[in-house]
Design a protein around this motif. Sequence first.
Motif, PDB file in Angstrom:
ATOM      1  N   THR A  25       0.893  -1.165   0.000  1.00 47.01           N
ATOM      2  CA  THR A  25       0.000   0.000   0.000  1.00 47.01           C
ATOM      3  C   THR A  25       0.929   1.212   0.000  1.00 47.01           C
ATOM      4  O   THR A  25       2.147   1.047   0.090  1.00 47.01           O
ATOM      5  CB  THR A  25      -0.937   0.060   1.236  1.00 47.01           C
ATOM      6  N   GLU A  26       0.371   2.394  -0.082  1.00 53.60           N
ATOM      7  CA  GLU A  26       1.226   3.587  -0.056  1.00 53.60           C
ATOM      8  C   GLU A  26       1.807   3.831   1.331  1.00 53.60           C
ATOM      9  O   GLU A  26       2.803   4.535   1.478  1.00 53.60           O
ATOM     10  CB  GLU A  26       0.456   4.812  -0.548  1.00 53.60           C
ATOM     11  N   HIS A  59      -9.655  -2.999   4.054  1.00 50.96           N
ATOM     12  CA  HIS A  59      -9.305  -2.246   2.850  1.00 50.96           C
ATOM     13  C   HIS A  59     -10.329  -2.529   1.771  1.00 50.96           C
ATOM     14  O   HIS A  59     -10.627  -3.693   1.493  1.00 50.96           O
ATOM     15  CB  HIS A  59      -7.898  -2.632   2.383  1.00 50.96           C
ATOM     16  N   TRP A  85      -9.749   9.702  -0.091  1.00 47.06           N
ATOM     17  CA  TRP A  85      -9.588   8.344  -0.636  1.00 47.06           C
ATOM     18  C   TRP A  85      -9.476   8.370  -2.141  1.00 47.06           C
ATOM     19  O   TRP A  85     -10.178   9.163  -2.771  1.00 47.06           O
ATOM     20  CB  TRP A  85     -10.772   7.468  -0.238  1.00 47.06           C
ATOM     21  N   PRO A  86      -8.657   7.517  -2.744  1.00 52.21           N
ATOM     22  CA  PRO A  86      -7.725   6.629  -2.072  1.00 52.21           C
ATOM     23  C   PRO A  86      -6.641   7.429  -1.366  1.00 52.21           C
ATOM     24  O   PRO A  86      -6.181   8.447  -1.892  1.00 52.21           O
ATOM     25  CB  PRO A  86      -7.099   5.804  -3.206  1.00 52.21           C
ATOM     26  N   GLY A  87      -6.225   6.949  -0.195  1.00 51.23           N
ATOM     27  CA  GLY A  87      -5.185   7.666   0.531  1.00 51.23           C
ATOM     28  C   GLY A  87      -5.007   7.155   1.941  1.00 51.23           C
ATOM     29  O   GLY A  87      -5.779   6.312   2.413  1.00 51.23           O
ATOM     30  N   ARG A 113     -10.469   1.698   4.973  1.00 48.32           N
ATOM     31  CA  ARG A 113      -9.803   2.675   4.118  1.00 48.32           C
ATOM     32  C   ARG A 113      -9.638   2.153   2.700  1.00 48.32           C
ATOM     33  O   ARG A 113      -9.710   0.952   2.454  1.00 48.32           O
ATOM     34  CB  ARG A 113      -8.471   3.126   4.724  1.00 48.32           C
ATOM     35  N   ASP A 116      -4.036   3.892  -1.557  1.00 47.27           N
ATOM     36  CA  ASP A 116      -3.649   4.574  -2.799  1.00 47.27           C
ATOM     37  C   ASP A 116      -2.408   3.909  -3.381  1.00 47.27           C
ATOM     38  O   ASP A 116      -1.312   4.459  -3.324  1.00 47.27           O
ATOM     39  CB  ASP A 116      -3.395   6.060  -2.493  1.00 47.27           C
ATOM     40  N   HIS A 117      -2.598   2.702  -3.874  1.00 49.45           N
ATOM     41  CA  HIS A 117      -1.482   1.997  -4.507  1.00 49.45           C
ATOM     42  C   HIS A 117      -2.059   1.180  -5.658  1.00 49.45           C
ATOM     43  O   HIS A 117      -3.033   0.440  -5.454  1.00 49.45           O
ATOM     44  CB  HIS A 117      -0.791   1.079  -3.493  1.00 49.45           C
ATOM     45  N   LEU A 121      -5.079  -1.590  -5.322  1.00 46.21           N
ATOM     46  CA  LEU A 121      -6.389  -1.339  -5.939  1.00 46.21           C
ATOM     47  C   LEU A 121      -6.721  -2.404  -6.974  1.00 46.21           C
ATOM     48  O   LEU A 121      -7.866  -2.863  -7.068  1.00 46.21           O
ATOM     49  CB  LEU A 121      -6.416   0.068  -6.560  1.00 46.21           C
ATOM     50  N   SER A 173      -1.530   4.783   8.115  1.00 46.81           N
ATOM     51  CA  SER A 173      -2.588   5.756   7.868  1.00 46.81           C
ATOM     52  C   SER A 173      -2.957   6.521   9.136  1.00 46.81           C
ATOM     53  O   SER A 173      -2.732   6.055  10.254  1.00 46.81           O
ATOM     54  CB  SER A 173      -3.832   5.028   7.349  1.00 46.81           C
TER      55      SER A 173
END
Length: 332
Positions: A25-26, A59, A85-87, A113, A116-117, A121, A173
């Motif tokens: 994920t980010e 997620h 979102w995404p984030g 959540r 953001d990746h 996704l 996050s």
Amino acid sequence: MTASTKDIEKAAGVLRAGGLVALPTETVYGLGANAEDPAAVARIFQVKGRPPSHPLIVHIGGAEYLGDWVEDVPPTARLLAERFWPGPLTLVLRRGRRVPLEATGGLETVAVRVPDHPAALALLSAFGGGVTAPSANRFGSVSPTTAGHVRAELGEAVDFVLDGGPCEVGVESTIVDVTGEVPSILRPGGVTREDLEAVLGFPLAVPSSSLVRVPGQHPSHYAPRARVVLVEPGKIVTEAALAQELGHRVGVFLPPSLTGTQVKAHAVVAVPSSTAAYARGLFGFLRELDRQGCDLIVASLPVEEGLGLAIANRLRRAAGPRPSTAPGLQER
Ligand code: AMP
Ligand code: MG
């Protein structure tokens, strides 16, 4: 770097079969399972050594699915989801019936959540459901920000590691509880308090250390093997030299203001001047100093604004009292 379609399909198949997938994920790498499969969710706790009362984050593939996972979506939650979102923002809401209590640590609330990746996704879209995932590390240790970190720490215990390259944000996050009258931050993270406040139009409370329901709030968390000692920036060089003379193998987080300063230490990490770069590198720096055999890390806290709030939170936890360490520098 993004994962191949073949890898995405493979990861989705593992989730469908009740297996565990480490996913990029980010923020950090997650240890994911089908959120609706209690047996798969139970394995996450087993592999991490995490107490079952500690809730996980579900997620999902997009803000449009939020209503499927929670009992109701208050306007504030809708606003934050649309904006962030995404984030790296997790919203705590009332648990929907799809979410088993195993995933929420028995709570009637659920954390959700949209990561953001691209690989996360793509996986969520191929899988078609929710993936519940805490960070892919053993309970209490440093979160992984590369696929290599996950393999080194969890190895065969994970059925598949989806490699999506190094994490862009590098800290977890921000968790915001939107179940009450006034939203509150439970854990600072990748979305800054300032950005949240700008969207909400009112100030948010700084997280309190009394929120025991959040694992990140335990005294020691995000901890490397080496003990972490926090000192004023002006004392870093002298404290490091003293500990080194006492026989410690000292790792130093050298703040940008001291760049170029000679330090008597076993290993030195130059802290980046941008907080985004610092957050991205933080967990990797802690792992690197462990790898170099340091037994003590001397660091100072960044200014607690923007991403500095999340960095300081992780450093404080990393330096928190541990159940079974010998007394030393910290207690002097
Ligand atoms: P991790 O960062 O690996 O611990 O991922 C999960 C995080 O989400 C933890 O800090 C949890 O405590 C937090 N979390 C999940 N569900 C909830 C909830 N219902 N209420 C408060 N925090 C939650
Ligand atoms: Mg964690």
